[in-house]
Design a protein around this motif. Structure first.
Motif, PDB file in Angstrom:
ATOM      1  N   ASP A  63     -14.244   8.892   9.367  1.00  0.00           N
ATOM      2  CA  ASP A  63     -13.735   8.084  11.446  1.00  0.00           C
ATOM      3  C   ASP A  63     -12.560   7.456  10.469  1.00  0.00           C
ATOM      4  OD1 ASP A  63     -15.994   6.950   9.871  1.00  0.00           O
ATOM      5  OD2 ASP A  63     -16.402   5.760  11.562  1.00  0.00           O
ATOM      6  N   ALA A  64     -12.102   7.144   9.442  1.00  0.00           N
ATOM      7  CA  ALA A  64     -11.177   5.859   8.752  1.00  0.00           C
ATOM      8  C   ALA A  64     -10.902   6.960   8.126  1.00  0.00           C
ATOM      9  CB  ALA A  64     -11.531   4.930   8.225  1.00  0.00           C
ATOM     10  N   PRO A  65      -9.681   8.152   8.384  1.00  0.00           N
ATOM     11  CA  PRO A  65      -8.812   8.864   8.154  1.00  0.00           C
ATOM     12  C   PRO A  65      -7.596   7.992   7.504  1.00  0.00           C
ATOM     13  CG  PRO A  65      -8.444   8.784  11.088  1.00  0.00           C
ATOM     14  CD  PRO A  65      -8.926   7.800  10.485  1.00  0.00           C
ATOM     15  N   HIS A  66      -6.963   8.490   5.972  1.00  0.00           N
ATOM     16  CA  HIS A  66      -5.709   8.018   5.388  1.00  0.00           C
ATOM     17  C   HIS A  66      -4.442   8.875   5.820  1.00  0.00           C
ATOM     18  CE1 HIS A  66      -3.612   7.464   2.128  1.00  0.00           C
ATOM     19  NE2 HIS A  66      -2.954   8.575   1.445  1.00  0.00           N
ATOM     20  N   ARG A  67      -3.711   8.125   6.499  1.00  0.00           N
ATOM     21  CA  ARG A  67      -2.462   8.111   6.516  1.00  0.00           C
ATOM     22  C   ARG A  67      -1.596   7.666   5.969  1.00  0.00           C
ATOM     23  NH1 ARG A  67      -5.304   6.699  11.034  1.00  0.00           N
ATOM     24  NH2 ARG A  67      -5.642   7.875  13.122  1.00  0.00           N
ATOM     25  N   PRO A  68      -1.972   8.974   4.267  1.00  0.00           N
ATOM     26  CA  PRO A  68      -0.207   8.150   3.393  1.00  0.00           C
ATOM     27  C   PRO A  68       0.774   8.076   3.938  1.00  0.00           C
ATOM     28  CG  PRO A  68      -0.539  11.041   3.303  1.00  0.00           C
ATOM     29  CD  PRO A  68      -1.188  10.168   4.544  1.00  0.00           C
ATOM     30  N   ASP A  69       1.187   8.505   4.936  1.00  0.00           N
ATOM     31  CA  ASP A  69       3.021   8.026   5.223  1.00  0.00           C
ATOM     32  C   ASP A  69       2.430   6.618   6.382  1.00  0.00           C
ATOM     33  OD1 ASP A  69       4.002  10.101   3.074  1.00  0.00           O
ATOM     34  OD2 ASP A  69       3.689  11.623   4.454  1.00  0.00           O
ATOM     35  N   ASP A  70       1.654   6.196   6.446  1.00  0.00           N
ATOM     36  CA  ASP A  70       1.698   5.841   7.486  1.00  0.00           C
ATOM     37  C   ASP A  70       0.983   4.481   7.304  1.00  0.00           C
ATOM     38  OD1 ASP A  70       2.190   4.316   9.979  1.00  0.00           O
ATOM     39  OD2 ASP A  70       0.766   5.961  11.107  1.00  0.00           O
ATOM     40  N   ARG A  71       1.913   3.580   6.588  1.00  0.00           N
ATOM     41  CA  ARG A  71       0.720   2.180   5.760  1.00  0.00           C
ATOM     42  C   ARG A  71       0.210   1.647   6.958  1.00  0.00           C
ATOM     43  NH1 ARG A  71       0.302  -2.249   6.896  1.00  0.00           N
ATOM     44  NH2 ARG A  71      -1.109  -3.531   5.349  1.00  0.00           N
ATOM     45  N   PRO A  72       0.857   1.394   8.504  1.00  0.00           N
ATOM     46  CA  PRO A  72      -0.086   0.059   8.886  1.00  0.00           C
ATOM     47  C   PRO A  72      -1.164   0.790   9.135  1.00  0.00           C
ATOM     48  CG  PRO A  72       2.259   0.290   9.411  1.00  0.00           C
ATOM     49  CD  PRO A  72       2.361   1.116   8.430  1.00  0.00           C
ATOM     50  N   HIS A  73      -1.319   2.212   9.483  1.00  0.00           N
ATOM     51  CA  HIS A  73      -2.074   2.646  10.857  1.00  0.00           C
ATOM     52  C   HIS A  73      -3.305   3.512   9.690  1.00  0.00           C
ATOM     53  CE1 HIS A  73       1.211   2.456  13.609  1.00  0.00           C
ATOM     54  NE2 HIS A  73       0.207   1.508  13.520  1.00  0.00           N
ATOM     55  N   ASP A  74      -2.995   3.222   7.695  1.00  0.00           N
ATOM     56  CA  ASP A  74      -3.938   3.467   6.703  1.00  0.00           C
ATOM     57  C   ASP A  74      -5.777   3.041   6.725  1.00  0.00           C
ATOM     58  OD1 ASP A  74      -4.593   5.227   4.887  1.00  0.00           O
ATOM     59  OD2 ASP A  74      -3.843   3.942   2.891  1.00  0.00           O
ATOM     60  N   GLU A  75      -6.152   4.160   7.799  1.00  0.00           N
ATOM     61  CA  GLU A  75      -7.319   3.344   8.133  1.00  0.00           C
ATOM     62  C   GLU A  75      -8.254   3.300   6.821  1.00  0.00           C
ATOM     63  OE1 GLU A  75      -9.271   3.881  11.938  1.00  0.00           O
ATOM     64  OE2 GLU A  75      -8.072   5.123  12.772  1.00  0.00           O
ATOM     65  N   ASP A  76      -7.812   4.427   5.753  1.00  0.00           N
ATOM     66  CA  ASP A  76      -9.120   4.493   4.963  1.00  0.00           C
ATOM     67  C   ASP A  76      -8.880   2.973   3.695  1.00  0.00           C
ATOM     68  OD1 ASP A  76     -10.433   6.081   2.774  1.00  0.00           O
ATOM     69  OD2 ASP A  76      -8.895   5.457   1.781  1.00  0.00           O
ATOM     70  N   MET A  77      -7.460   2.588   4.078  1.00  0.00           N
ATOM     71  CA  MET A  77      -7.773   1.165   2.875  1.00  0.00           C
ATOM     72  C   MET A  77      -8.584  -0.246   4.235  1.00  0.00           C
ATOM     73  SD  MET A  77      -3.830  -0.036   3.078  1.00  0.00           S
ATOM     74  CE  MET A  77      -4.137  -1.849   2.680  1.00  0.00           C
ATOM     75  N   ALA A  78      -9.995   0.152   4.837  1.00  0.00           N
ATOM     76  CA  ALA A  78     -10.740  -0.698   5.138  1.00  0.00           C
ATOM     77  C   ALA A  78     -12.324   0.812   4.838  1.00  0.00           C
ATOM     78  CB  ALA A  78     -10.166  -0.917   6.657  1.00  0.00           C
ATOM     79  N   SER A  79     -11.757   1.248   4.553  1.00  0.00           N
ATOM     80  CA  SER A  79     -12.793   2.134   4.344  1.00  0.00           C
ATOM     81  C   SER A  79     -13.527   2.090   3.055  1.00  0.00           C
ATOM     82  CB  SER A  79     -12.324   3.500   4.458  1.00  0.00           C
ATOM     83  OG  SER A  79     -13.408   4.997   4.024  1.00  0.00           O
ATOM     84  N   TYR A  80     -15.309   2.086   2.403  1.00  0.00           N
ATOM     85  CA  TYR A  80     -16.136   1.837   1.933  1.00  0.00           C
ATOM     86  C   TYR A  80     -15.864   3.752   0.750  1.00  0.00           C
ATOM     87  CZ  TYR A  80     -17.503  -2.442   2.959  1.00  0.00           C
ATOM     88  OH  TYR A  80     -17.132  -4.182   4.144  1.00  0.00           O
ATOM     89  N   SER A  81     -15.327   4.035   1.391  1.00  0.00           N
ATOM     90  CA  SER A  81     -15.486   5.286   0.890  1.00  0.00           C
ATOM     91  C   SER A  81     -15.340   5.731  -0.561  1.00  0.00           C
ATOM     92  CB  SER A  81     -15.438   6.705   1.445  1.00  0.00           C
ATOM     93  OG  SER A  81     -13.718   6.696   2.383  1.00  0.00           O
ATOM     94  N   LEU A  82     -16.156   6.657  -1.509  1.00  0.00           N
ATOM     95  CA  LEU A  82     -15.272   7.717  -2.746  1.00  0.00           C
ATOM     96  C   LEU A  82     -13.949   8.921  -2.508  1.00  0.00           C
ATOM     97  CD1 LEU A  82     -18.614   7.524  -4.258  1.00  0.00           C
ATOM     98  CD2 LEU A  82     -16.414   6.177  -4.541  1.00  0.00           C
ATOM     99  N   VAL A  83     -13.734   9.039  -1.283  1.00  0.00           N
ATOM    100  CA  VAL A  83     -12.740   9.963  -1.219  1.00  0.00           C
ATOM    101  C   VAL A  83     -12.210   9.110   0.319  1.00  0.00           C
ATOM    102  CG1 VAL A  83     -13.974  11.708  -2.058  1.00  0.00           C
ATOM    103  CG2 VAL A  83     -14.409  11.515   0.469  1.00  0.00           C
ATOM    104  N   LYS A  84     -10.795  10.181   0.525  1.00  0.00           N
ATOM    105  CA  LYS A  84      -9.809   9.849   1.333  1.00  0.00           C
ATOM    106  C   LYS A  84     -10.019  11.355   2.399  1.00  0.00           C
ATOM    107  CE  LYS A  84      -6.150  10.159  -1.995  1.00  0.00           C
ATOM    108  NZ  LYS A  84      -5.579   9.242  -2.770  1.00  0.00           N
ATOM    109  N   VAL A  85     -10.607  10.447   3.542  1.00  0.00           N
ATOM    110  CA  VAL A  85     -10.192  11.578   4.361  1.00  0.00           C
ATOM    111  C   VAL A  85      -8.692  12.396   4.843  1.00  0.00           C
ATOM    112  CG1 VAL A  85     -10.697  12.668   6.707  1.00  0.00           C
ATOM    113  CG2 VAL A  85     -12.432  11.479   4.846  1.00  0.00           C
ATOM    114  N   LEU A  86      -8.264  12.916   4.845  1.00  0.00           N
ATOM    115  CA  LEU A  86      -6.511  13.536   6.230  1.00  0.00           C
ATOM    116  C   LEU A  86      -7.471  14.491   7.117  1.00  0.00           C
ATOM    117  CD1 LEU A  86      -5.886  14.255   2.276  1.00  0.00           C
ATOM    118  CD2 LEU A  86      -4.338  12.770   4.249  1.00  0.00           C
TER     119      LEU A  86
END
Length: 379
Positions: free
Chosen positions: A326-349
Motif C-alpha cells: 500500500d506504499a508504492p515506490h515511484r522512482p521518477d516521481d519523488r514527491p509521490h514516492d510513498e515508499d520513503m514513508a514505508s518500513y518495508s525491506l523491499v520497494k513495491v512497483l
C-alpha cells in the motif's frame, strides 16, 4: 463514517491529526515481579514481519492477493533474506493459515497473530479460536515451531477497553488526559486473560502477545514469551538496555515482534511515527521536499538494532516489515514516492501505482541486503 470507507490515506490522515505514536510514553508504570533472566549473546530467531492484509476498520490491507505471489515472497524470506522465522499477522484466517503453511514448508519457524482494527471483543475471541485451532494443527504436522501471538496492542485497537465508538475516538479520549488509567489497565487485563484462555484451550505450543512496550501493563505471567513492538531510539546502545531492562524481571524469553525504520534521512529518530511525513491533505499523498530518500540510513538502523537485540540475548527479533504493497515506490516521481514513508525491506512497483488492487513486483532495498548479510553470517 462507515468503517468500510476508511482507506489507508484516510486512516493515516486522521491518525496523524490525533498525534498517535506507535507507543504512547508515560501513561503507566510497569511491574517488577520476577528475578532477571540471564543474558545470552545470541539471537535464535532471526525474522521479519509479514502482513497478509490487516483490516483498517473494515478495509483489506492487501486488496491484491495471490497465493503464488505470497509463496514467492516466503521463499525470498527463507532463501534470499536468510531468515529462519517469519512473524505472520493480519485479519483473514485463511490467509494466515496458508501463509503459515507455506513458511513451514520452507523450513521457517512461524508465529501467527490475528490482527485488525475495531473488531468487537467477541469477534476477536472467535477469530483467535479459529486461528488457534489451525495453529495447533500446523504445530502437530510440522517439525518447526509454531508460536501463537494472541493479538497486538489491544488498548488501542480493541473496543470497550478505552471509551470510544472507534479507534479514533479512543485516541481522542486518551489525548484529553482525563482518564482512570488503573481502570483502563484492569479492563485491558480482563480482555487479555480471556484471549489467553481461548489460546490455551485450543493451542498447546508457546504463546505471546504484541505489546506496545511503553503503554500496556501486561501480565506476562500468562504468557510463555514476552513479546514487544519496540520502536525506541537511542544513539547509545546502553539506552536500549536501560529501556528494555524492566521486561527481564519476568524471567521469560523476550521476542521483538516489531522494530524498524522508514526510508529517509532521520527516520530512525522518528521510530513508529516515520510514516507521518506524508501529507495526505490533498487528492494524492505528497512527500514534503525536506525529506530525502535514504536507503542506507534504514539499512544501518536495522543492523544496529539487530546487534543490540543479539547483545541483549533476546530470543529473537523480526523487523517491520517485509513488504508494504500500500506504499508504492515511484522512482521518477519523488514527491509521490510513498515508499520513503514505508518500513518495508523491499520497494513495491505496482502496475498502476494509483490503484491499491493493481498487481505489483518488488525489488530489494539496501536494508534487505544488509539484513540478509547479517542473518547469513550468524546462522
Amino acid at each position: 463514517m462507515n468503517a468500510s470507507e476508511i482507506d489507508r490515506a484516510q486512516f493515516l490522515r486522521r491518525t496523524a491529526g490525533l498525534g498517535l505514536l506507535a507507543g504512547t510514553a508515560g501513561l503507566t508504570a510497569f511491574p517488577a515481579s520476577a528475578a532477571a533472566a540471564p543474558r545470552r549473546p545470541r539471537l535464535s530467531l532471526k525474522g521479519v514481519a509479514y502482513d497478509v492484509g490487516t483490516g483498517f476498520l473494515g478495509a483489506d490491507g492487501r486488496p491484491w492477493w495471490r497465493d503464488d505471489v505470497m509463496r514467492g515472497e516466503i521463499r525470498a524470506i527463507r532463501h534470499r533474506l536468510h531468515a529462519n522465522w517469519v512473524s505472520i499477522y493480519g485479519s483473514d484466517v485463511r490467509r494466515l493459515t496458508e501463509t503459515a503453511t507455506a513458511a513451514l514448508d520452507e523450513g521457517l519457524t512461524v508465529s501467527i497473530q490475528p490482527r485488525s482494527f475495531d473488531e468487537p471483543q467477541e469477534a476477536q475471541l472467535a477469530k483467535l479460536r479459529a486461528v488457534a485451532i489451525e495453529a495447533e494443527r500446523l504445530r502437530r504436522c510440522h517439525d518447526r515451531e509454531v508460536i501463537l501471538a494472541v493479538g497486538c496492542e489491544f488498548m488501542l485497537f480493541t473496543p470497550d477497553i478505552i471509551p470510544g465508538a472507534n479507534f479514533f475516538e479512543r485516541i481522542e479520549y486518551l489525548q484529553a488526559g482525563e482518564f482512570d488509567m488503573p481502570e483502563l489497565q484492569r479492563k485491558f487485563r480482563v480482555f487479555t486473560a480471556r484471549m489467553v484462555k481461548v489460546a490455551r484451550t485450543h493451542f498447546n505450543g508457546r504463546i505471546t502477545y504484541g505489546a506496545a512496550h511503553d503503554l500496556e501493563n501486561v501480565d506476562w505471567s500468562l504468557f510463555d514469551i514476552v513479546g514487544l513492538d519496540y520502536y525506541g531510539y537511542h544513539e547509545d546502545p546502553a539506552g536500549h538496555t536501560q529501556e528494555l531492562a524492566r521486561f527481564r524481571r519476568w524471567g521469560k524469553p523476550i521476542l521483538i515482534l516489531e522494530f524498524g525504520s522508514c526510508t529517509f534521512t532521520g527516520a530512525p529518530e522518528l521510530g513508529g511515527m516515520g510514516w507521518d511525513i506524508v501529507d495526505f491533505s490533498g487528492e494524492v499523498p505528497v512527500i514534503p521536499p525536506q525529506y530525502v530518500r535514504d536507503e542506507q540510513t534504514q539499512a544501518d538502523h536495522l543492523v544496529n538494532m539487530l546487534r543490540v537485540f543479539t547483545a541483549e540475548g533476546f530470543l529473537g527479533a523480526s523487523m517491520y516489515t517485509f513488504i508494504a504493497p500500500d506504499a508504492p515506490h515511484r522512482p521518477d516521481d519523488r514527491p509521490h514516492d510513498e515508499d520513503m514513508a514505508s518500513y518495508s525491506l523491499v520497494k513495491v512497483l505496482r502496475k498502476d501505482s494509483a490503484d491499491p488492487a493493481s498487481p505489483y513486483r518488488w525489488e530489494p532495498k539496501k536494508s534487505f541486503h544488509a539484513v540478509s548479510d547479517f542473518y547469513l553470517t550468524r546462522r
